[in-house]
Design an enzyme around this catalytic site. Structure first.
Site, PDB file in Angstrom:
ATOM      1  N   GLY A  77       0.951  -1.214  -0.030  1.00 66.16           N
ATOM      2  CA  GLY A  77      -0.154  -0.103   0.182  1.00 66.16           C
ATOM      3  C   GLY A  77       0.855   1.316   0.212  1.00 66.16           C
ATOM      4  N   GLU A  95      -7.200   0.053   1.259  1.00 65.99           N
ATOM      5  CA  GLU A  95      -7.740  -0.793   2.167  1.00 65.99           C
ATOM      6  C   GLU A  95      -6.496  -1.725   2.713  1.00 65.99           C
ATOM      7  OE1 GLU A  95     -11.491  -3.421   3.898  1.00 65.99           O
ATOM      8  OE2 GLU A  95     -11.376  -2.665   1.733  1.00 65.99           O
ATOM      9  N   CYS A 116      -7.921  -8.483   7.142  1.00 68.16           N
ATOM     10  CA  CYS A 116      -7.409  -7.422   7.666  1.00 68.16           C
ATOM     11  C   CYS A 116      -8.283  -7.092   8.928  1.00 68.16           C
ATOM     12  CB  CYS A 116      -7.681  -6.064   6.740  1.00 68.16           C
ATOM     13  SG  CYS A 116      -9.293  -5.513   6.184  1.00 68.16           S
TER      14      CYS A 116
END
Length: 390
Positions: A246, A263, A297
Site C-alpha cells: 500500500g 484498504e 484485515c
C-alpha cells in the site's frame, strides 16, 4: 467440483482479459496462472495471463465507454447495478462455493461474501437517486450557483485474495452509479472467482447494451499492476492488500497526482478488563481470530487483558479453540479452513519462531497440521506488547 466449475463458467483453461460485455482476448503466450485448491493442493484450473497489449486494449475501450456512460442518467446507471445484484442472487450459492474452493474460507463465509456483493448493489441503487448537490445564492443578479458531482473516469481496482469478489463489488457498483467505469486486476492467487464474476457482468452488460463498464485483466502485479499504478488515464486506484504494498501504491500514484483508496492490513486488538462478560468476549475473540483462518484485515490479532482475568481468559480460549473443527471448507460443520498457500504457512511458522525467539510462550497450537492442504493450528501465545512481532 466439475459441476460447480461448469455452473460458474470455468473451464480447464480460461482466458484472462475481457472488455465487459464483449469478447475475451485470446492471448495465450504471456504466462499461465494455475489456481490451486488450498484444502488438498490439487489444481482447480488455469488462466492465461494478459499482456501489455491486452492492457492497452482494455484501457482504450474503457475510456471510450466512459465518455458515453457518464452521460447516462444516474438512476438508469443504478438500474444496471440492480440487475447485477439480481444476477448475483441467482448465482449466490455457486459463486460462494467457488470462493471457498479457491480461497479456502468456509462455505458460510464464501456465501456471505457474495451476499455482501448483493448488499452493496442494493445500496448503490439507492445512492443512484441521491447524488445531491447544494444550490446557493450568487452576488450576481439573475444567477444561482449549484454543486454538481462529476465522474472521474476509468477506475483501477486491485483486489486481494482474502475477499476475492466482495471488494471488487464495493468499488465497482458505487463507481458505476457515479458514472465511472472499472478496470479490475484481481489477486493472482484467486483468478477463477474473478473470471466467474466477469461472466456474470458480461451477461448483464450485453443484455443492456452497455459494453466496457466492468472490465477484467488478470496478470502479475509486477507487470499489469505496475502499468495501472503509473497510468495517468486511471485517475483513481483502489488497492486492497498489504501495508507494505500500500505504501508503494500511494507513492507511485501520488507522483502522477492520482487519487488512491487504500484498504490495508490491520493489527487489531480486543481489550478485556476485569468487568468484561467472558461469555461474550470468548466467542467474539475466537471468531475474530479463526474466521478466514485469520487472513482478514479485521482479524483479531491481539488480546490485551487485565491481569485479574488473564489466566481464566486463556484457559477458556484454549477450550474454545479445541472445539474449532478444522477441515475442508466446503464440508458442513467446518469452522476453519486452510491458509491460502505454502507461502502463508511459511509466514505463520516465521511468526511462531519470532515469538519464541523473543521469549514468548506458545500456550496453544503453533504447528502446521500434517497431511495434504495448507492447514495450521490456531495459536495462542503469551507475549509482550512492545515486541516487534506484536
Amino acid at each position: 467440483m466439475l459441476d460447480l466449475l461448469k455452473k460458474c463458467g470455468i473451464s480447464d483453461s480460461n482466458l484472462g482479459s475481457c472488455v465487459g460485455g464483449s469478447d475475451w482476448f485470446t492471448t495465450k503466450d504471456t504466462g499461465i496462472n494455475t489456481s490451486i485448491n488450498p484444502s488438498n493442493e490439487e489444481v482447480i484450473a488455469t488462466v492465461f495471463e494478459a499482456n501489455k497489449g491486452d492492457y492497452e486494449k482494455v484501457v482504450k475501450k474503457a475510456q471510450s465507454a466512459f465518455t458515453e456512460w457518464r452521460k447516462v442518467p444516474a438512476p438508469v446507471r443504478g438500474n444496471l447495478v440492480r440487475e447485477m445484484g439480481n444476477a448475483l442472487r441467482e448465482e449466490k450459492d455457486a459463486l460462494g462455493s467457488l470462493v471457498s474452493l479457491e480461497m479456502g474460507k468456509i462455505k458460510e463465509e464464501g456465501t456471505g461474501e457474495v451476499q455482501e456483493m448483493i448488499d452493496i448493489a442494493d445500496f448503490a441503487v439507492g445512492q443512484s437517486r441521491m447524488l445531491y448537490g447544494k444550490t446557493m445564492h450568487s452576488e450576481r443578479p439573475n444567477h444561482r450557483m449549484y454543486e454538481q458531482w462529476h465522474p472521474l473516469g476509468p477506475i483501477g481496482v486491485i483486489t486481494a485474495f482474502n475477499f476475492p469478489v466482495a471488494v471488487w463489488a464495493w468499488n465497482a457498483f458505487i463507481a458505476a452509479i457515479a458514472g465511472d467505469v472499472v478496470i479490475w486486476k484481481p489477486s493472482s492467487s484467486t483468478p477463477l472467482t474473478a473470471v466467474a464474476v466477469q461472466h456474470i457482468c458480461n451477461a448483464v452488460l450485453k443484455r443492456n447494451g452497455y459494453p466496457g463498464i466492468f472490465n477484467l485483466i488478470i496478470g502479475k502485479g509486477s507487470t499489469i499492476g505496475e502499468l495501472m499504478l503509473k497510468d495517468k488515464r486511471l485517475p483513481l486506484i483502489s488497492f486492497t492488500g498489504s501495508t507494505t504494498m500500500g505504501r508503494r501504491v500511494a507513492k507511485v500514484v501520488a507522483q502522477r497526482f492520482g487519487k488512491t483508496i487504500l484498504e490495508l492490513g490491520g493489527n487489531n486488538a480486543i481489550i478485556v478488563d476485569d468487568t468484561a462478560d467472558l461469555d461474550l468476549a470468548i466467542p467474539a475473540i475466537a471468531f475474530g481470530a479463526v474466521g478466514t483462518a485469520g487472513q482478514r484485515c479485521t482479524s483479531t490479532r491481539r488480546v490485551i487483558t487485565h491481569t485479574g482475568v488473564t489466566d481464566t481468559l486463556i484457559q477458556r480460549l484454549i477450550n474454545a479453540y479445541k472445539q474449532v473443527n478444522i477441515g475442508d471448507p466446503l464440508q458442513k460443520g467446518t469452522l476453519m479452513g486452510p491458509l491460502l498457500n505454502q507461502g502463508a504457512v511459511d509466514a505463520y511458522m516465521e511468526a511462531i519462531n519470532a515469538i519464541t525467539v523473543a521469549g514468548g510462550e506458545i500456550v496453544y497450537g503453533g504447528k502446521p497440521i500434517a497431511g495434504t492442504g495448507f492447514y495450521v493450528e490456531p495459536t495462542i501465545a503469551r507475549v509482550n506488547n512492545d515486541w516487534d512481532i506484536v
